[in-house]
Structure formats: C-alpha cells, structure tokens
Design a protein around this motif. Structure first.
Motif, PDB file in Angstrom:
ATOM      1  N   SER A   1      -3.866   5.785  -3.885  1.00 38.47           N
ATOM      2  CA  SER A   1      -4.000   6.419  -5.187  1.00 38.47           C
ATOM      3  C   SER A   1      -3.459   7.839  -5.152  1.00 38.47           C
ATOM      4  CB  SER A   1      -5.472   6.448  -5.611  1.00 38.47           C
ATOM      5  OG  SER A   1      -6.190   7.370  -4.820  1.00 38.47           O
ATOM      6  N   ILE A   2      -3.275   8.403  -6.319  1.00 34.03           N
ATOM      7  CA  ILE A   2      -2.787   9.775  -6.427  1.00 34.03           C
ATOM      8  C   ILE A   2      -3.804  10.759  -5.871  1.00 34.03           C
ATOM      9  CG2 ILE A   2      -3.713  10.223  -8.731  1.00 34.03           C
ATOM     10  CD1 ILE A   2      -1.022  11.615  -9.345  1.00 34.03           C
ATOM     11  N   ASN A   3      -5.069  10.316  -5.768  1.00 31.75           N
ATOM     12  CA  ASN A   3      -6.120  11.172  -5.216  1.00 31.75           C
ATOM     13  C   ASN A   3      -5.866  11.522  -3.753  1.00 31.75           C
ATOM     14  OD1 ASN A   3      -7.505  10.965  -7.664  1.00 31.75           O
ATOM     15  ND2 ASN A   3      -8.635   9.165  -7.000  1.00 31.75           N
ATOM     16  N   SER A   4      -5.015  10.739  -3.087  1.00 30.09           N
ATOM     17  CA  SER A   4      -4.756  10.974  -1.666  1.00 30.09           C
ATOM     18  C   SER A   4      -3.774  12.116  -1.425  1.00 30.09           C
ATOM     19  CB  SER A   4      -4.203   9.693  -1.026  1.00 30.09           C
ATOM     20  OG  SER A   4      -2.944   9.357  -1.597  1.00 30.09           O
TER      21      SER A   4
ATOM     22  N   GLY B   1     -11.822   6.712  -4.583  1.00 30.58           N
ATOM     23  CA  GLY B   1     -11.295   6.422  -3.261  1.00 30.58           C
ATOM     24  C   GLY B   1      -9.818   6.732  -3.118  1.00 30.58           C
ATOM     25  N   LEU B   2      -9.352   6.702  -1.885  1.00 24.30           N
ATOM     26  CA  LEU B   2      -7.936   6.938  -1.603  1.00 24.30           C
ATOM     27  C   LEU B   2      -7.091   5.698  -1.862  1.00 24.30           C
ATOM     28  CD1 LEU B   2      -8.267   8.923   1.744  1.00 24.30           C
ATOM     29  CD2 LEU B   2      -8.140   9.811  -0.582  1.00 24.30           C
ATOM     30  N   ILE B   3      -7.746   4.535  -1.922  1.00 20.28           N
ATOM     31  CA  ILE B   3      -7.042   3.277  -2.170  1.00 20.28           C
ATOM     32  C   ILE B   3      -7.544   2.677  -3.474  1.00 20.28           C
ATOM     33  CG2 ILE B   3      -6.647   0.937  -1.312  1.00 20.28           C
ATOM     34  CD1 ILE B   3      -6.947   2.003   1.509  1.00 20.28           C
ATOM     35  N   GLU B   4      -6.634   2.219  -4.296  1.00 22.05           N
ATOM     36  CA  GLU B   4      -7.009   1.612  -5.566  1.00 22.05           C
ATOM     37  C   GLU B   4      -6.329   0.259  -5.728  1.00 22.05           C
ATOM     38  OE1 GLU B   4      -3.674   3.825  -8.413  1.00 22.05           O
ATOM     39  OE2 GLU B   4      -5.781   4.445  -8.492  1.00 22.05           O
ATOM     40  N   VAL B   5      -6.897  -0.542  -6.604  1.00 25.56           N
ATOM     41  CA  VAL B   5      -6.358  -1.877  -6.877  1.00 25.56           C
ATOM     42  C   VAL B   5      -5.523  -1.820  -8.154  1.00 25.56           C
ATOM     43  CG1 VAL B   5      -6.915  -4.287  -7.363  1.00 25.56           C
ATOM     44  CG2 VAL B   5      -8.328  -2.975  -5.758  1.00 25.56           C
TER      45      VAL B   5
ATOM     46  N   ILE C   1       0.809  -1.222   0.000  1.00 22.42           N
ATOM     47  CA  ILE C   1       0.000   0.000   0.000  1.00 22.42           C
ATOM     48  C   ILE C   1       0.846   1.277   0.000  1.00 22.42           C
ATOM     49  CG2 ILE C   1      -0.224   0.110   2.533  1.00 22.42           C
ATOM     50  CD1 ILE C   1      -3.184   0.969   1.968  1.00 22.42           C
ATOM     51  N   LEU C   2       2.048   1.239   0.573  1.00 20.11           N
ATOM     52  CA  LEU C   2       2.894   2.430   0.639  1.00 20.11           C
ATOM     53  C   LEU C   2       3.828   2.578  -0.558  1.00 20.11           C
ATOM     54  CD1 LEU C   2       3.891   2.404   4.420  1.00 20.11           C
ATOM     55  CD2 LEU C   2       2.037   3.650   3.321  1.00 20.11           C
ATOM     56  N   MET C   3       3.945   1.541  -1.382  1.00 21.28           N
ATOM     57  CA  MET C   3       4.853   1.580  -2.529  1.00 21.28           C
ATOM     58  C   MET C   3       4.132   2.163  -3.745  1.00 21.28           C
ATOM     59  SD  MET C   3       7.766   0.738  -1.437  1.00 21.28           S
ATOM     60  CE  MET C   3       8.695   0.467  -2.941  1.00 21.28           C
ATOM     61  N   SER C   4       3.824   3.435  -3.654  1.00 23.21           N
ATOM     62  CA  SER C   4       3.167   4.162  -4.733  1.00 23.21           C
ATOM     63  C   SER C   4       3.491   5.628  -4.563  1.00 23.21           C
ATOM     64  CB  SER C   4       1.651   3.939  -4.686  1.00 23.21           C
ATOM     65  OG  SER C   4       1.117   4.441  -3.472  1.00 23.21           O
ATOM     66  N   LEU C   5       3.087   6.442  -5.526  1.00 22.57           N
ATOM     67  CA  LEU C   5       3.338   7.873  -5.416  1.00 22.57           C
ATOM     68  C   LEU C   5       2.649   8.447  -4.179  1.00 22.57           C
ATOM     69  CD1 LEU C   5       4.641  10.344  -6.671  1.00 22.57           C
ATOM     70  CD2 LEU C   5       2.609  10.646  -8.090  1.00 22.57           C
ATOM     71  N   GLY C   6       1.412   8.006  -3.935  1.00 28.69           N
ATOM     72  CA  GLY C   6       0.702   8.463  -2.744  1.00 28.69           C
ATOM     73  C   GLY C   6       1.381   8.007  -1.464  1.00 28.69           C
ATOM     74  N   GLY C   7       1.872   6.765  -1.460  1.00 33.47           N
ATOM     75  CA  GLY C   7       2.557   6.239  -0.282  1.00 33.47           C
ATOM     76  C   GLY C   7       3.851   6.971   0.010  1.00 33.47           C
ATOM     77  N   MET C   8       4.647   7.255  -1.039  1.00 33.79           N
ATOM     78  CA  MET C   8       5.890   8.002  -0.854  1.00 33.79           C
ATOM     79  C   MET C   8       5.608   9.442  -0.434  1.00 33.79           C
ATOM     80  SD  MET C   8       8.481   6.025  -1.208  1.00 33.79           S
ATOM     81  CE  MET C   8       7.502   4.754  -0.396  1.00 33.79           C
ATOM     82  N   TRP C   9       4.470   9.983  -0.913  1.00 30.78           N
ATOM     83  CA  TRP C   9       4.099  11.340  -0.542  1.00 30.78           C
ATOM     84  C   TRP C   9       3.839  11.445   0.963  1.00 30.78           C
ATOM     85  CZ3 TRP C   9       4.816  15.974  -1.996  1.00 30.78           C
ATOM     86  CH2 TRP C   9       3.968  17.021  -1.639  1.00 30.78           C
ATOM     87  N   ILE C  10       3.292  10.381   1.557  1.00 29.65           N
ATOM     88  CA  ILE C  10       3.121  10.368   3.013  1.00 29.65           C
ATOM     89  C   ILE C  10       4.473  10.517   3.699  1.00 29.65           C
ATOM     90  CG2 ILE C  10       2.505   8.926   4.996  1.00 29.65           C
ATOM     91  CD1 ILE C  10       0.235   7.788   3.435  1.00 29.65           C
ATOM     92  N   GLY C  11       5.481   9.796   3.195  1.00 33.47           N
ATOM     93  CA  GLY C  11       6.814   9.893   3.774  1.00 33.47           C
ATOM     94  C   GLY C  11       7.388  11.289   3.669  1.00 33.47           C
ATOM     95  N   VAL C  12       7.209  11.927   2.509  1.00 32.11           N
ATOM     96  CA  VAL C  12       7.699  13.297   2.315  1.00 32.11           C
ATOM     97  C   VAL C  12       7.006  14.245   3.288  1.00 32.11           C
ATOM     98  CG1 VAL C  12       7.779  15.235   0.699  1.00 32.11           C
ATOM     99  CG2 VAL C  12       8.326  12.934  -0.101  1.00 32.11           C
ATOM    100  N   CYS C  13       5.678  14.151   3.367  1.00 31.64           N
ATOM    101  CA  CYS C  13       4.919  15.033   4.260  1.00 31.64           C
ATOM    102  C   CYS C  13       5.254  14.764   5.720  1.00 31.64           C
ATOM    103  CB  CYS C  13       3.416  14.860   4.015  1.00 31.64           C
ATOM    104  SG  CYS C  13       2.858  15.566   2.454  1.00 31.64           S
ATOM    105  N   LEU C  14       5.481  13.506   6.065  1.00 31.84           N
ATOM    106  CA  LEU C  14       5.850  13.171   7.441  1.00 31.84           C
ATOM    107  C   LEU C  14       7.190  13.799   7.813  1.00 31.84           C
ATOM    108  CD1 LEU C  14       5.194  11.546  10.007  1.00 31.84           C
ATOM    109  CD2 LEU C  14       6.388   9.598   8.977  1.00 31.84           C
ATOM    110  N   SER C  15       8.168  13.731   6.916  1.00 34.50           N
ATOM    111  CA  SER C  15       9.474  14.321   7.202  1.00 34.50           C
ATOM    112  C   SER C  15       9.382  15.841   7.287  1.00 34.50           C
ATOM    113  CB  SER C  15      10.491  13.906   6.131  1.00 34.50           C
ATOM    114  OG  SER C  15      10.123  14.405   4.852  1.00 34.50           O
ATOM    115  N   ILE C  16       8.548  16.459   6.422  1.00 34.67           N
ATOM    116  CA  ILE C  16       8.340  17.905   6.501  1.00 34.67           C
ATOM    117  C   ILE C  16       7.692  18.271   7.828  1.00 34.67           C
ATOM    118  CG2 ILE C  16       7.028  19.831   5.520  1.00 34.67           C
ATOM    119  CD1 ILE C  16       7.401  18.511   2.777  1.00 34.67           C
TER     120      ILE C  16
END
Length: 200
Positions: A166-169, A146-150, A84-99
């Motif tokens: 998903s990128i929508n997140s 949705g925020l999660i996609e298949v 679930i975290l290995m996507s653009l949305g998942g990596m974006w969480i990491g960026v925002c968390l570090s910020i």
C-alpha cells in the motif's frame, strides 16, 4: 473520478511538502554548524576529479539496480502471479534501493560528501528525514492501516483479488533508507578516524 483527482492532488501536495521539510531540515543543519548540498554554491566545483569518477560509477550501478528490480517485479507479476511489487509502494522500494546502492558506493569511496559539505550537516539531514518519515508512518500502522492491501483486477475476463504494497509503506521505506544511510555514513567516519589514529 473526482475522488481520483483529489487523491492525485493530495499525493502531489505530500511530495511538495516532503521537499519543503527537507529544505527546513537542511536549514536547521546549517544553523547547527552543518553544511549540506542544498546550500552549496558552485556545484561544478563541489567535487574533485576522483569523486566525480566514483559518482559516475555509482550512478551506473544504481541505474542497473533499478532496471533489474523493475524486470524482476514484472516477471513476478506476469509469470508467477506475484503482484505485491507491482504498485506505487512496490516501485518505491526499487527507487529507494537504487538510491541506497548509489549512496553507499559513494560513501565507501569518499565521494558522497562534496568539498562544500561536512559530516555534521549530512548526519543531521539523514537522521532528520529518516526519523520524520518513520514518525509519519507510525500513526497509520497503529490505527490498523497495514503495509499490504488487497486489490482487485480483471484478467482474461475474470475478476480476482491480489495483494500489493500500500501507499502507507512509502514513508516507512524512505525512513528506513535514510537511517541506513546515516548508519553507513557514521560507520565510514568511525572507520576512517580509527585508521587515522592507528597511523599516528
């Protein structure tokens, strides 16, 4: 292939538009009597020595936070098949968390606001960016995106499905980040004012 090119171009156009909106919000803050970093001059003199030291420590903690997040996401993906975290949305969480880690440390140590900024400018910009991103994400959510996609991938010669953010997140995550930072900044201002009143 052409669809992928247009998708990437649209993504870059959205990023550029986001930066333009930040500049516009900062301009509005300036007109409302606020000062924000975009319009600050003499960047070298924007922070005193104590602030620069605290910001350096915050950068370090934020960097290691991102590294830990990336390693954790990779372990979840490779070892436990949690993708679930290995996507653009998942990596974006990491960026925002570090910020968020960097900004919160700076705020708590009085090292976020430069000598050429004021609280009103920062509050307007944080609130404006947060609300704008939340508003951008709501129409997609209300229309059932949705925020999660298949997704599908091929591994060891077999095709299987997995879930990912998903990128929508991305807008929602950014909006939550800035609203949290605004709340932390407001809380710090209230805390400092309370202690000043008690000392008087």
């Amino acid at each position: 292939m052409k669809e992928n090119i247009w998708y990437v171009l649209g993504l870059f156009a959205g990023i550029i538009m986001g930066f333009a909106v930040v500049v516009i919000i900062a301009w509005i803050a300036k007109k409302a009597g606020g000062k924000f970093g975009i319009f600050c001059k003499d960047k070298e003199k924007a922070y005193d020595e104590r602030q620069l030291l605290a910001r350096g420590q915050a950068y370090k903690v934020g960097f290691f936070t991102l590294m830990i997040y990336v390693v954790l996401a990779a372990f979840l993906d490779e070892i436990w098949d949690i993708h679930i975290l290995m996507s653009l949305g998942g990596m974006w969480i990491g960026v925002c968390l570090s910020i968020a880690v960097f900004a919160v440390i700076c705020i708590l140590k009085d090292a976020y606001m430069s000598l050429q900024e004021n609280a009103r400018g920062i509050m307007i910009v944080f609130g404006g960016i947060g609300i704008m991103n939340i508003c951008c994400s709501l129409p997609r959510l209300l229309h059932g995106e949705g925020l999660i996609e298949v997704a599908q991938t091929v591994k060891y010669g077999k095709i299987y499905e997995y879930t990912k953010l998903s990128i929508n997140s991305m807008n929602l995550i950014a909006g939550i980040l800035f609203l949290i930072l605004m709340a932390v900044f407001a809380g710090k201002l209230w805390y400092d004012k309370k202690h000043e009143d008690e000392e008087e």
